[in-house]
Write a protein that holds these residues in place. Structure first.
Motif, PDB file in Angstrom:
ATOM      1  N   GLY A 141      14.956   3.065  18.944  1.00 37.98           N
ATOM      2  CA  GLY A 141      16.318   3.200  18.444  1.00 37.98           C
ATOM      3  C   GLY A 141      16.426   3.426  16.953  1.00 37.98           C
ATOM      4  N   ILE A 142      15.303   3.629  16.265  1.00 32.04           N
ATOM      5  CA  ILE A 142      15.335   3.859  14.821  1.00 32.04           C
ATOM      6  C   ILE A 142      14.505   5.093  14.478  1.00 32.04           C
ATOM      7  CG2 ILE A 142      15.685   1.435  14.210  1.00 32.04           C
ATOM      8  CD1 ILE A 142      12.696   1.269  13.607  1.00 32.04           C
ATOM      9  N   GLN A 143      14.762   5.642  13.296  1.00 36.03           N
ATOM     10  CA  GLN A 143      14.012   6.797  12.821  1.00 36.03           C
ATOM     11  C   GLN A 143      13.069   6.347  11.713  1.00 36.03           C
ATOM     12  OE1 GLN A 143      16.250  10.371  12.149  1.00 36.03           O
ATOM     13  NE2 GLN A 143      14.953  11.008  10.435  1.00 36.03           N
ATOM     14  N   PRO A 144      11.775   6.622  11.839  1.00 36.10           N
ATOM     15  CA  PRO A 144      10.837   6.189  10.797  1.00 36.10           C
ATOM     16  C   PRO A 144      11.065   6.950   9.499  1.00 36.10           C
ATOM     17  CG  PRO A 144       9.739   7.639  12.345  1.00 36.10           C
ATOM     18  CD  PRO A 144      11.097   7.364  12.916  1.00 36.10           C
ATOM     19  N   THR A 145      10.737   6.318   8.394  1.00 39.33           N
ATOM     20  CA  THR A 145      10.867   6.973   7.095  1.00 39.33           C
ATOM     21  C   THR A 145       9.911   8.157   7.009  1.00 39.33           C
ATOM     22  OG1 THR A 145      11.421   4.860   6.059  1.00 39.33           O
ATOM     23  CG2 THR A 145      10.708   6.632   4.599  1.00 39.33           C
ATOM     24  N   ASN A 146      10.417   9.262   6.503  1.00 37.08           N
ATOM     25  CA  ASN A 146       9.572  10.432   6.287  1.00 37.08           C
ATOM     26  C   ASN A 146       8.432  10.056   5.342  1.00 37.08           C
ATOM     27  OD1 ASN A 146       8.750  12.893   4.630  1.00 37.08           O
ATOM     28  ND2 ASN A 146       9.979  13.855   6.229  1.00 37.08           N
ATOM     29  N   ASP A 147       7.194  10.297   5.776  1.00 37.93           N
ATOM     30  CA  ASP A 147       6.034   9.854   5.007  1.00 37.93           C
ATOM     31  C   ASP A 147       5.955  10.544   3.649  1.00 37.93           C
ATOM     32  OD1 ASP A 147       3.835   8.065   5.045  1.00 37.93           O
ATOM     33  OD2 ASP A 147       2.463   9.746   5.305  1.00 37.93           O
ATOM     34  N   PHE A 148       6.350  11.807   3.601  1.00 40.22           N
ATOM     35  CA  PHE A 148       6.338  12.556   2.341  1.00 40.22           C
ATOM     36  C   PHE A 148       7.293  11.913   1.333  1.00 40.22           C
ATOM     37  CE2 PHE A 148       7.959  15.955  -0.386  1.00 40.22           C
ATOM     38  CZ  PHE A 148       6.781  16.525  -0.855  1.00 40.22           C
ATOM     39  N   VAL A 149       8.503  11.601   1.796  1.00 37.08           N
ATOM     40  CA  VAL A 149       9.496  10.963   0.929  1.00 37.08           C
ATOM     41  C   VAL A 149       9.019   9.580   0.509  1.00 37.08           C
ATOM     42  CG1 VAL A 149      11.872  10.120   0.786  1.00 37.08           C
ATOM     43  CG2 VAL A 149      11.389  12.253   1.983  1.00 37.08           C
ATOM     44  N   ARG A 150       8.385   8.863   1.423  1.00 42.93           N
ATOM     45  CA  ARG A 150       7.893   7.520   1.119  1.00 42.93           C
ATOM     46  C   ARG A 150       6.843   7.542   0.011  1.00 42.93           C
ATOM     47  NH1 ARG A 150       9.425   2.589   1.155  1.00 42.93           N
ATOM     48  NH2 ARG A 150      10.121   2.708   3.324  1.00 42.93           N
ATOM     49  N   VAL A 151       5.919   8.494   0.059  1.00 37.89           N
ATOM     50  CA  VAL A 151       4.865   8.574  -0.958  1.00 37.89           C
ATOM     51  C   VAL A 151       5.469   8.826  -2.340  1.00 37.89           C
ATOM     52  CG1 VAL A 151       2.908   9.948  -1.777  1.00 37.89           C
ATOM     53  CG2 VAL A 151       3.039   9.287   0.624  1.00 37.89           C
ATOM     54  N   VAL A 152       6.401   9.771  -2.421  1.00 37.82           N
ATOM     55  CA  VAL A 152       7.040  10.069  -3.706  1.00 37.82           C
ATOM     56  C   VAL A 152       7.878   8.876  -4.172  1.00 37.82           C
ATOM     57  CG1 VAL A 152       8.652  11.586  -4.921  1.00 37.82           C
ATOM     58  CG2 VAL A 152       7.059  12.545  -3.236  1.00 37.82           C
ATOM     59  N   SER A 153       8.564   8.231  -3.238  1.00 38.35           N
ATOM     60  CA  SER A 153       9.387   7.068  -3.572  1.00 38.35           C
ATOM     61  C   SER A 153       8.543   5.942  -4.149  1.00 38.35           C
ATOM     62  CB  SER A 153      10.127   6.567  -2.326  1.00 38.35           C
ATOM     63  OG  SER A 153      11.024   7.531  -1.839  1.00 38.35           O
ATOM     64  N   ASP A 154       7.394   5.691  -3.535  1.00 37.78           N
ATOM     65  CA  ASP A 154       6.507   4.633  -4.029  1.00 37.78           C
ATOM     66  C   ASP A 154       5.964   4.971  -5.413  1.00 37.78           C
ATOM     67  OD1 ASP A 154       6.935   3.274  -1.700  1.00 37.78           O
ATOM     68  OD2 ASP A 154       5.010   3.781  -0.779  1.00 37.78           O
ATOM     69  N   PHE A 155       5.651   6.250  -5.623  1.00 37.32           N
ATOM     70  CA  PHE A 155       5.163   6.699  -6.932  1.00 37.32           C
ATOM     71  C   PHE A 155       6.210   6.431  -8.017  1.00 37.32           C
ATOM     72  CE2 PHE A 155       5.435  10.325  -9.931  1.00 37.32           C
ATOM     73  CZ  PHE A 155       4.271  10.112 -10.661  1.00 37.32           C
TER      74      PHE A 155
END
Length: 293
Positions: free
Chosen positions: A44-58
């Motif tokens: 029932g949920i959508q996982p965070t886009n991994d590409f966006v997550r990497v940039v967000s963490d940076f």
């Protein structure tokens, strides 16, 4: 005796009949294969886009610094040895690990034709958003002519920026720019890659002595909501020689917006941190996809 023609009632009856093991013998052609509402996943949920997550963490690790600047530049990732664009065995945009990018360099330049193409694209969008039929937020436009003069001092290189027409120093025009971190993105499906950079622009006093070199900037700026897109022709003068380059960068108008959302995360409050980073990425990715050869 002639066979009776099968009616719609017969078809519906047949479609509802079940075999001895409970399986439907035939499905009605009227039943849609696609549900009325398709849920994002079995959970029932959508996982965070991994590409966006990497940039967000940076960016998450950098936004707390003072006088921070966050920008993304279009350009090309080159092999240091061959001076040709790198080739990686991937099908889509890929973030290069900062620990594995020492064999490549990023060149934030483009052709004159690409510069003109981006100018036309952004001007068209500016006009579209000014139309009475446009429902979204407008794009604002500004054309500036500035000159940067660089002074090498004991404390580092200082940049002084003046308005070329008035000769006055622009607001926040005396700074020392310090590189903090870079993240390179290889984009095999477009003719341009891009680099996300975090820098500090530390205010300084007017330096003494003569400047070492200067840079003339003819800049077109397009602002939309929280980002600014700068399309710039840069002419560098150094000891009599001149070099003309064309640059495009996307930057946060005020990076503090990310810091405020980061603080909400730390307090476990509802926030839009990932949404803001994705908005930033959407702009640079759309521009990269629009680039011509």
């Amino acid at each position: 005796m002639s066979k009776r023609r099968r009616t719609e009632e017969d078809e519906e009856k047949l479609s509802s009949e079940e075999t001895s093991n409970g399986l439907v013998q035939r499905q009605s052609s009227r039943i849609s294969l696609l549900p009325k509402e398709l849920e994002p996943s079995i959970f029932g949920i959508q996982p965070t886009n991994d590409f966006v997550r990497v940039v967000s963490d940076f960016l998450y690790m950098q936004v707390g610094k003072e006088n921070v600047e966050i920008e993304a530049k279009l350009g090309v990732l080159l092999d240091k040895t061959t001076r040709e664009r790198i080739r990686l065995p991937v099908y889509c945009e890929t973030v290069i690990s900062p620990h594995e990018d020492k064999w490549m360099i990023f060149e934030s330049n483009m052709t004159l034709e690409q510069h003109k193409s981006f100018n036309e694209l952004l001007n068209k969008r500016f006009i579209e958003t000014k139309s009475s039929s446009h429902k979204g937020q407008p794009v604002e436009y500004k054309h500036t002519y500035e000159i940067d003069k660089f002074y090498d001092t004991k404390g580092g290189r200082i940049r002084v920026t003046r308005d070329r027409k008035t000769g006055e120093i622009v607001e926040g025009g005396i700074v020392q720019k310090v590189r903090v971190a870079d993240l390179n993105i290889y984009s095999p499906n477009t003719c341009l890659d891009y680099r996300i950079s975090v820098n500090r622009e530390i205010p300084r006093e007017m330096p003494e002595g003569q400047h070492n070199f200067e840079r003339n900037k003819d800049r077109l700026s397009y602002t939309h909501q929280i980002v600014k897109i700068d399309l710039t022709q840069v002419k560098v003068s150094d000891g009599g020689s001149q070099d003309l380059t064309h640059e495009l960068e996307v930057e946060f108008i005020n990076p503090r917006i990310l810091l405020e959302e980061k603080l909400k995360i730390e307090k476990r409050q509802e926030n839009k941190y990932l949404e803001i980073v994705e908005h930033f990425l959407n702009n640079i990715r759309m521009l990269a996809k629009s680039a011509r050869l």
